[in-house]
Scaffold this motif. Structure first.
Motif, PDB file in Angstrom:
ATOM      1  N   ASN A 187      25.894  13.033 -27.924  1.00  0.00           N
ATOM      2  CA  ASN A 187      25.756  13.652 -29.092  1.00  0.00           C
ATOM      3  C   ASN A 187      26.551  15.116 -28.969  1.00  0.00           C
ATOM      4  OD1 ASN A 187      25.552  13.843 -31.943  1.00  0.00           O
ATOM      5  ND2 ASN A 187      23.021  14.351 -31.773  1.00  0.00           N
TER       6      ASN A 187
ATOM      7  N   CYS B  57      20.426  21.785 -27.365  1.00  0.00           N
ATOM      8  CA  CYS B  57      19.026  21.003 -26.941  1.00  0.00           C
ATOM      9  C   CYS B  57      18.451  20.516 -28.363  1.00  0.00           C
ATOM     10  CB  CYS B  57      18.021  21.749 -26.213  1.00  0.00           C
ATOM     11  SG  CYS B  57      16.343  20.944 -25.786  1.00  0.00           S
ATOM     12  N   TRP B  58      17.951  19.426 -28.230  1.00  0.00           N
ATOM     13  CA  TRP B  58      17.350  18.659 -29.494  1.00  0.00           C
ATOM     14  C   TRP B  58      15.991  19.578 -29.860  1.00  0.00           C
ATOM     15  CZ3 TRP B  58      19.216  14.991 -32.350  1.00  0.00           C
ATOM     16  CH2 TRP B  58      18.482  14.308 -33.231  1.00  0.00           C
ATOM     17  N   TYR B  59      15.462  20.165 -28.888  1.00  0.00           N
ATOM     18  CA  TYR B  59      13.997  20.941 -29.106  1.00  0.00           C
ATOM     19  C   TYR B  59      13.975  22.333 -29.097  1.00  0.00           C
ATOM     20  CZ  TYR B  59      12.306  16.286 -28.041  1.00  0.00           C
ATOM     21  OH  TYR B  59      11.830  14.875 -27.940  1.00  0.00           O
TER      22      TYR B  59
ATOM     23  N   TYR C  81      18.737   7.998 -27.185  1.00  0.00           N
ATOM     24  CA  TYR C  81      19.032   9.327 -26.336  1.00  0.00           C
ATOM     25  C   TYR C  81      19.004  10.366 -27.244  1.00  0.00           C
ATOM     26  CZ  TYR C  81      20.262   5.903 -22.872  1.00  0.00           C
ATOM     27  OH  TYR C  81      20.436   4.851 -21.990  1.00  0.00           O
ATOM     28  N   LEU C  82      18.584  11.391 -26.638  1.00  0.00           N
ATOM     29  CA  LEU C  82      18.570  12.781 -27.367  1.00  0.00           C
ATOM     30  C   LEU C  82      19.051  13.793 -25.933  1.00  0.00           C
ATOM     31  CD1 LEU C  82      14.967  13.156 -28.701  1.00  0.00           C
ATOM     32  CD2 LEU C  82      17.067  12.562 -29.974  1.00  0.00           C
TER      33      LEU C  82
ATOM     34  N   ASN D 210      20.190  14.101 -20.829  1.00  0.00           N
ATOM     35  CA  ASN D 210      20.272  12.977 -21.663  1.00  0.00           C
ATOM     36  C   ASN D 210      18.716  12.354 -21.371  1.00  0.00           C
ATOM     37  OD1 ASN D 210      23.245  12.963 -22.601  1.00  0.00           O
ATOM     38  ND2 ASN D 210      23.432  12.363 -20.230  1.00  0.00           N
TER      39      ASN D 210
ATOM     40  N   CYS E 128      14.960   7.490 -25.271  1.00  0.00           N
ATOM     41  CA  CYS E 128      13.538   7.561 -25.966  1.00  0.00           C
ATOM     42  C   CYS E 128      13.611   6.014 -26.365  1.00  0.00           C
ATOM     43  CB  CYS E 128      13.735   8.227 -27.191  1.00  0.00           C
ATOM     44  SG  CYS E 128      13.934  10.082 -27.072  1.00  0.00           S
TER      45      CYS E 128
ATOM     46  N   ASN F  18      21.702   7.697 -31.114  1.00  0.00           N
ATOM     47  CA  ASN F  18      20.708   8.468 -31.464  1.00  0.00           C
ATOM     48  C   ASN F  18      19.445   7.992 -31.315  1.00  0.00           C
ATOM     49  OD1 ASN F  18      22.693  10.648 -31.802  1.00  0.00           O
ATOM     50  ND2 ASN F  18      22.398  10.644 -33.830  1.00  0.00           N
TER      51      ASN F  18
END
Length: 192
Positions: free
Chosen positions: A12, A141-143, A174-175, A151, A154, A171
């Motif tokens: 992403n 970062c996603w968070y 993977y995040l 990577n 999930c 998506n």
């Protein structure tokens, strides 16, 4: 003088859109490109480079039978672009280097650096070792707001830290995460 470029980033981070943008820029100027993608990437159909924002383009399929050097010598492109370069073999990476060194054609390979466990992919390992220029494509970062460098895989919305190295996905699987959030989520998973 042509060079071998390796442009890497997390899931992403926009690697595929960069491939398509670069292809468009060359073609808009009337220049010829060869676009490659490994046969293992079947998310949008084998032989298709596609971005999450909906753009896509057909590409030559890289497998054990494709002689990229011979194709490049015959087609004489101004540039070669390759998506999902992490899935290349050592021999295929060497073919890209040989195209640069013997045919004087620039090659720009895009891919992941490491898998969801932080282990280098074969193609990435060899590109990092021999590329003339290595560039990072960054994302967040996603968070949190730190730079994503990992990577995180999930399954059913939960992070997983074991399994086969290669699992094709986007998506839903993977995040992009920073090292700190990766470590935190791994610790959480091991205490459950």
């Amino acid at each position: 003088m042509a060079k071998l470029y390796f442009r890497y980033g997390t899931m992403n981070s926009g690697k595929s859109i960069e491939v398509l943008r670069t292809a468009h820029n060359y073609e808009e100027q009337g220049k010829k490109i060869l676009l490659f993608t490994p046969s293992i990437d079947n998310r949008h159909g084998v032989g298709t480079v596609a971005s999450r924002i909906g753009m896509e383009k057909k590409a030559f399929i890289v497998d054990d039978q494709l002689d990229m050097i011979k194709l490049a010598a015959t087609e004489k492109p101004n540039c070669i672009l390759l998506d999902e370069a992490q899935f290349l073999t050592k021999n295929q990476v060497q073919q890209l280097a040989d195209i640069v060194d013997t045919l004087d054609i620039p090659v720009i390979a895009y891919g992941l650096r490491a898998d969801f466990m932080g282990v280098l992919f074969e193609g990435s390992y060899h590109l990092l070792a021999i590329a003339d220029k290595i560039e990072e494509i960054k994302t967040v970062c996603w968070y949190c707001d730190k730079k994503a460098i990992m990577n995180m895989r999930c399954k059913d919305g939960r992070p997983v830290f074991e399994g086969e190295q290669i699992q094709i996905g986007g998506n839903e699987s993977y995040l992009p995460v920073c090292r700190k959030c990766y470590a935190s989520k791994r610790k959480e998973a091991h205490t459950l």
